[in-house]
Scaffold this motif. Structure first.
Motif, short mmCIF file in Angstrom:
data_model
loop_
_atom_site.label_atom_id
_atom_site.label_comp_id
_atom_site.label_asym_id
_atom_site.label_seq_id
_atom_site.Cartn_x
_atom_site.Cartn_y
_atom_site.Cartn_z
N SER A 1 3.88 -8.02 -41.29
CA SER A 1 4.84 -7.37 -40.54
C SER A 1 4.06 -6.16 -40.03
O SER A 1 4.46 -5.19 -39.56
N GLY A 2 2.56 -6.11 -40.07
CA GLY A 2 1.72 -4.97 -39.70
C GLY A 2 1.13 -4.94 -38.15
O GLY A 2 0.37 -4.40 -37.83
N SER A 3 1.87 -5.74 -37.16
CA SER A 3 1.47 -5.83 -36.01
C SER A 3 2.10 -4.75 -34.94
O SER A 3 2.13 -4.85 -33.84
N SER A 4 2.97 -3.82 -35.60
CA SER A 4 3.60 -2.72 -34.66
C SER A 4 2.51 -1.90 -34.08
O SER A 4 1.45 -1.55 -34.62
N PRO A 5 2.66 -1.66 -32.67
CA PRO A 5 1.58 -0.98 -31.83
C PRO A 5 1.79 0.51 -32.03
O PRO A 5 2.84 1.12 -32.69
N ASP A 6 0.64 1.03 -32.12
CA ASP A 6 0.24 2.45 -32.40
C ASP A 6 0.71 3.43 -31.12
O ASP A 6 -0.07 3.60 -30.00
N LEU A 7 2.06 3.93 -31.14
CA LEU A 7 2.52 4.50 -29.97
C LEU A 7 1.98 6.04 -29.74
O LEU A 7 1.62 6.43 -28.86
N GLY A 8 1.56 6.60 -30.99
CA GLY A 8 0.70 7.73 -30.68
C GLY A 8 -0.58 7.52 -30.04
O GLY A 8 -1.03 8.35 -29.50
N GLY B 1 0.20 -3.28 -46.79
CA GLY B 1 0.91 -3.12 -45.38
C GLY B 1 -0.19 -2.24 -44.48
O GLY B 1 -0.23 -2.62 -43.24
N VAL B 2 -0.27 -1.00 -44.86
CA VAL B 2 -1.22 -0.15 -44.19
C VAL B 2 -2.58 -0.67 -43.75
O VAL B 2 -2.93 -0.72 -42.56
N LEU B 3 -3.22 -1.47 -44.64
CA LEU B 3 -4.26 -2.51 -44.53
C LEU B 3 -4.10 -3.25 -43.47
O LEU B 3 -4.99 -3.38 -42.55
N ALA B 4 -3.16 -4.12 -43.30
CA ALA B 4 -2.93 -4.98 -42.41
C ALA B 4 -2.88 -4.41 -40.91
O ALA B 4 -3.44 -4.82 -40.02
N GLY B 5 -2.11 -3.20 -40.91
CA GLY B 5 -2.00 -2.68 -39.58
C GLY B 5 -3.28 -2.22 -39.27
O GLY B 5 -3.69 -2.13 -38.15
N ALA B 6 -4.18 -1.65 -40.17
CA ALA B 6 -5.51 -0.98 -40.19
C ALA B 6 -6.24 -2.15 -39.14
O ALA B 6 -7.03 -2.00 -38.47
N ALA B 7 -6.19 -3.51 -39.86
CA ALA B 7 -7.07 -4.36 -39.19
C ALA B 7 -6.58 -4.97 -38.02
O ALA B 7 -7.61 -5.28 -37.16
N LEU B 8 -5.39 -4.84 -37.70
CA LEU B 8 -4.85 -5.43 -36.47
C LEU B 8 -5.06 -4.41 -35.22
O LEU B 8 -4.99 -4.55 -33.94
N LEU B 9 -4.91 -3.01 -35.72
CA LEU B 9 -4.60 -2.13 -34.48
C LEU B 9 -5.95 -2.14 -33.80
O LEU B 9 -5.94 -1.95 -32.34
N PRO B 10 -7.31 -2.25 -34.08
CA PRO B 10 -8.51 -2.26 -33.15
C PRO B 10 -8.36 -3.29 -32.09
O PRO B 10 -8.85 -3.14 -30.93
N LEU B 11 -7.78 -4.54 -32.92
CA LEU B 11 -7.76 -5.59 -31.95
C LEU B 11 -6.61 -5.63 -30.88
O LEU B 11 -6.61 -5.82 -29.79
#
Length: 408
Positions: free
Chosen positions: A117-124, A59-69
């Protein structure tokens, strides 16, 4: 503590800053709950910390891949136009994960649902982009804003694991993750509604749009420092949960992780109140040095078979070494990045941390499954030492002394 806190007043001088800061706390609290809730859910329903750690890592890896996009889209379109659909898209796969875990579905279905489910935006990251936009002309105030953000992150990581563990153990193993998704959605929607402080979309000329961020001088080794720090976070979380479970004190795991965050929160506030007098790269090297030394304390406690009180004291002290590292690293990131790609670059930094967390969670879960519980605390020590070596080399190059005029 009143004097250090008084020095943060200039951070909130711009109208609307307090509002967006408070509105984003709910979403960040949800992020702090996710790791603990998934580990406890899968370990309880499937009886395997190795599977729980691996699932958390995916899950963390999926979020990591999506965050820069997502960060690149935020730079082009604005925060609200990207964050709202991104957080709404997490609802269905999260529901699917809960159903698959409860129904005994094959393990691959759990990995699929959690990855989607890893598409949550990084609010921080978006909050730090707002601070960089508002205080770019005053490095001292921006330093305090970054310290405040780190302390708020840690505040959420104090409350998040405790709340997640309480819901998972007192209500149902699924309750923590369900609550996290609700809080995350509400917090993101409230944050996105604060448009007055949102940085405008960058004006991208053909010349500005070319070139990869990895070519930015100093950024690749800085990302490696974040990656190593992430390994520290991920391995320490899983190791602590497994350790308390082995002691028959599973419900104490969230409280111990909260102590780590408490130490970081306090040290972050104190560090931010001190006016920076050294280059950010040197501050980063000093922070990683302190972090490495302090990580020896939970290792000693774990290998000696210490009980919860002694381990808690060791984790509280160890946590105080992480905030100066993170604050200095984020400040240096903002100095190195071009303004028109700030959110994307900050997302890369967060992604590096997330990849490290996933790696640390996987290694920590494997050690928890096959070795004595305290052995896992070797991983944070090794990760901190690696971060120290990388930061020392980066400080020797002093990349923040040759930053571009376009940088924040």
């Amino acid at each position: 503590m009143s004097l250090p806190l008084a020095r943060y007043r200039p951070v909130f001088a711009a109208p609307g800053t307090l509002t967006f800061t408070l509105s984003g706390l709910l979403g960040r609290l949800a992020l702090a709950m996710n790791g603990v809730c998934v580990v406890v859910l899968v370990a309880d329903r499937r009886g395997s910390y190795a599977l729980a750690g691996s699932l958390s890592a995916v899950g963390v890896l999926a979020g990591a891949a999506l965050l820069p996009l997502l960060g690149r889209l935020v730079d082009r379109l604005g925060q609200a136009r990207v964050a709202v659909p991104a957080v709404l898209a997490t609802a269905l796969p999260t529901a699917g994960l809960l159903l698959c875990v409860r129904s005994g579905a094959p393990a691959w279905t759990l990995f699929l649902c959690w990855a989607l489910s890893g598409s949550s935006p990084d609010l921080g990251g978006m909050a730090r982009a707002r601070w960089a936009h508002l205080h770019r002309a005053d490095p001292a105030v921006l330093h305090r804003a970054n310290a405040l953000e780190q302390s708020l992150d840690e505040l959420c990581f104090m409350a998040g694991p405790v709340l997640g563990m309480a819901l998972c153990t007192a209500v149902a193993p699924e309750a923590g993750l369900l609550a996290a998704r609700v809080l995350g959605t509400v917090g993101t929607l409230l944050f996105a509604a604060q448009r007055a402080t949102e940085p405008p979309p960058a004006v991208r000329t053909p010349a500005a749009a070319t070139g990869g961020l990895f070519r930015t001088p100093g950024l690749p080794p800085l990302l490696a420092v974040f990656l190593s720090t992430g390994v520290l976070f991920g391995s320490m979380e899983v190791t602590t949960l497994a350790y308390t479970d082995a002691l028959g004190r599973q419900s104490a795991g969230g409280g111990l992780l909260a102590l780590v965050a408490a130490g970081s929160c306090v040290s972050g506030l104190v560090f931010g109140a001190v006016r920076p007098r050294r280059p950010a790269a040197l501050r980063l090297a000093l922070g990683t040095g302190a972090m490495t030394a302090l990580m020896l304390l939970p290792l000693a406690a774990g290998l000696s078979g210490a009980g919860v009180p002694l381990l808690g004291a060791a984790l509280l002290a160890a946590g105080s070494g992480t905030a100066p590292t993170m604050v200095s690293g984020m400040t240096l990131t903002q100095r190195l990045l071009p303004a028109h790609r700030l959110t994307e670059g900050m997302a890369l930094a967060v992604s590096a941390i997330l990849v490290g967390i996933s790696t640390g969670a996987t290694l920590g879960g494997a050690l928890a499954q096959h070795a004595a519980p305290g052995t896992g605390y070797l991983l944070p020590v090794c990760a901190a030492a690696l971060a120290l070596g990388l930061a020392a080399r980066l400080a020797a190059r002093r990349p923040d002394n040759s930053r571009s005029p376009q940088a924040v």
